[in-house]
Design a protein around this motif. Structure first.
Motif, mmCIF file in Angstrom:
data_model
loop_
_atom_site.group_PDB
_atom_site.id
_atom_site.type_symbol
_atom_site.label_atom_id
_atom_site.label_comp_id
_atom_site.label_asym_id
_atom_site.label_seq_id
_atom_site.Cartn_x
_atom_site.Cartn_y
_atom_site.Cartn_z
ATOM 1 N N VAL A 65 -62.886 81.947 62.585
ATOM 2 C CA VAL A 65 -63.276 82.923 61.572
ATOM 3 C C VAL A 65 -64.636 82.527 61.014
ATOM 4 O O VAL A 65 -64.830 81.386 60.583
ATOM 5 N N ARG A 66 -65.587 83.482 61.048
ATOM 6 C CA ARG A 66 -66.940 83.192 60.573
ATOM 7 C C ARG A 66 -67.591 84.480 60.070
ATOM 8 O O ARG A 66 -67.581 85.499 60.762
ATOM 9 N N GLU A 67 -68.137 84.414 58.884
ATOM 10 C CA GLU A 67 -68.915 85.526 58.327
ATOM 11 C C GLU A 67 -68.159 86.858 58.373
ATOM 12 O O GLU A 67 -68.744 87.910 58.636
ATOM 13 N N GLY A 68 -66.850 86.798 58.134
ATOM 14 C CA GLY A 68 -66.065 88.032 58.107
ATOM 15 C C GLY A 68 -65.639 88.542 59.464
ATOM 16 O O GLY A 68 -65.210 89.693 59.582
ATOM 17 N N PHE A 69 -65.736 87.685 60.494
ATOM 18 C CA PHE A 69 -65.356 88.093 61.849
ATOM 19 C C PHE A 69 -64.351 87.102 62.437
ATOM 20 O O PHE A 69 -64.375 85.899 62.140
ATOM 21 N N ALA A 70 -63.472 87.641 63.286
ATOM 22 C CA ALA A 70 -62.538 86.816 64.069
ATOM 23 C C ALA A 70 -63.098 86.716 65.479
ATOM 24 O O ALA A 70 -63.357 87.737 66.126
ATOM 25 N N ILE A 71 -63.275 85.492 65.961
ATOM 26 C CA ILE A 71 -63.998 85.253 67.215
ATOM 27 C C ILE A 71 -63.133 84.431 68.156
ATOM 28 O O ILE A 71 -62.637 83.362 67.791
ATOM 29 N N SER A 72 -62.964 84.924 69.384
ATOM 30 C CA SER A 72 -62.285 84.154 70.430
ATOM 31 C C SER A 72 -63.231 84.047 71.620
ATOM 32 O O SER A 72 -64.024 84.947 71.882
#
Length: 280
Positions: A88-95
């Motif tokens: 989770v970074r800057e309001g985003f979920a990243i895979s």
């Protein structure tokens, strides 16, 4: 995503991969919708970036992928150089996923059916708490039953979608037998033609239901190569799928590219599918 949000998402994906020790000199947008897929180069990672409101779905997708890779399912794999989790970074979920170079040849119907057979067999070998396909129908119904969520729908089209979503689901449920875990949306956009062979992506749609629900997302010729498929049930599932597709497109906050075209096309395809199964 809108251009500003897309730039923020790309930067979040780039920064996350860089902090994990992967070299990122550039990002290439592969797909842009409510979430974005980015190719990170030269590390050759596919970053899937979604608003943090999709965190639960992103985590579910990662868990599905982990379990299916363990049973040799034909699915895209998470990048093996980093922990298999959602960041989770800057309001985003990243895979972060393995990037696959596309193969030159298209996937023939027989090959598509074989990949789906393998995928269904692998899904029967894992234990997973997944929603029923009817839960997704209920979500679509909430959109079209609420005029504030779908203000552009005409009264007649709203009535069509409500009656299809309710009535066809009831008809399918009355005939259900042998339900199992499914991909949920194995349409051509979610089956990559790679040098390793066909690989399914977008695993967050995994749900439980009849295999015909999956087959209804594939090109019509595919079902001819899938042993034991109920073709009448496929026709009904295809009508249901177009009704759900249309429900999502008529959401006030839907961001699918060329949305106006797909709003009209979805309803057109729904009418055709209903006529084919005698419900028009």
């Amino acid at each position: 995503m809108e251009p500003l949000e897309l730039r923020r998402a790309a930067e979040a994906g780039r920064a996350t991969a860089s902090e994990l020790g992967l070299q990122v000199d550039d990002t290439v947008v592969i797909h842009n919708s409510d979430r974005v897929a980015l190719r990170l180069v030269p590390c050759d990672v596919l970053a899937r970036v979604a608003p943090s409101g999709h965190l639960t779905a992103s985590e579910f997708e990662v868990e599905v992928a982990r379990r299916l890779v363990d049973v040799d399912a034909p699915v895209a794999e998470l990048d093996p150089r980093v922990d298999p989790r959602v960041h989770v970074r800057e309001g985003f979920a990243i895979s972060l996923w393995t990037y696959y170079e596309p193969a030159e040849s298209a996937i023939a119907p027989a090959g598509y059916a074989d990949a789906l057979l393998q995928h269904h067999a692998a899904l029967r070998r894992i234990e997973l708490d997944a929603p029923d396909f009817t839960d997704r129908v209920a979500g679509a119904l909430r959109q079209v039953n609420d005029q504030e969520r779908s203000p552009g729908l005409s009264d007649s089209d709203r009535e069509l979608l409500v009656s299809t979503l309710s009535g066809v689901t009831t008809a399918i449920s009355a005939e259900r037998a042998g339900d199992q875990l499914l991909h949920g949306e194995p349409h051509p956009g979610n089956l990559l033609s790679t040098r390793r062979g066909p690989l399914f992506v977008d695993l967050a749609t995994c749900c439980r239901g009849p295999i015909e629900f999956d087959l209804a997302h594939a090109p019509e010729e595919v079902a001819q190569h899938y042993p034991g498929a109920d073709h009448d049930l496929i026709h009904r599932c295809r009508a249901l799928n177009w009704a759900m597709f249309s429900a999502w497109r008529w959401r006030r906050n839907d961001h699918m590219p060329d949305r106006e075209h797909w709003r009209a096309e979805g309803l057109h395809q729904l009418h055709a599918a209903l006529a084919r199964c005698g419900l028009g």
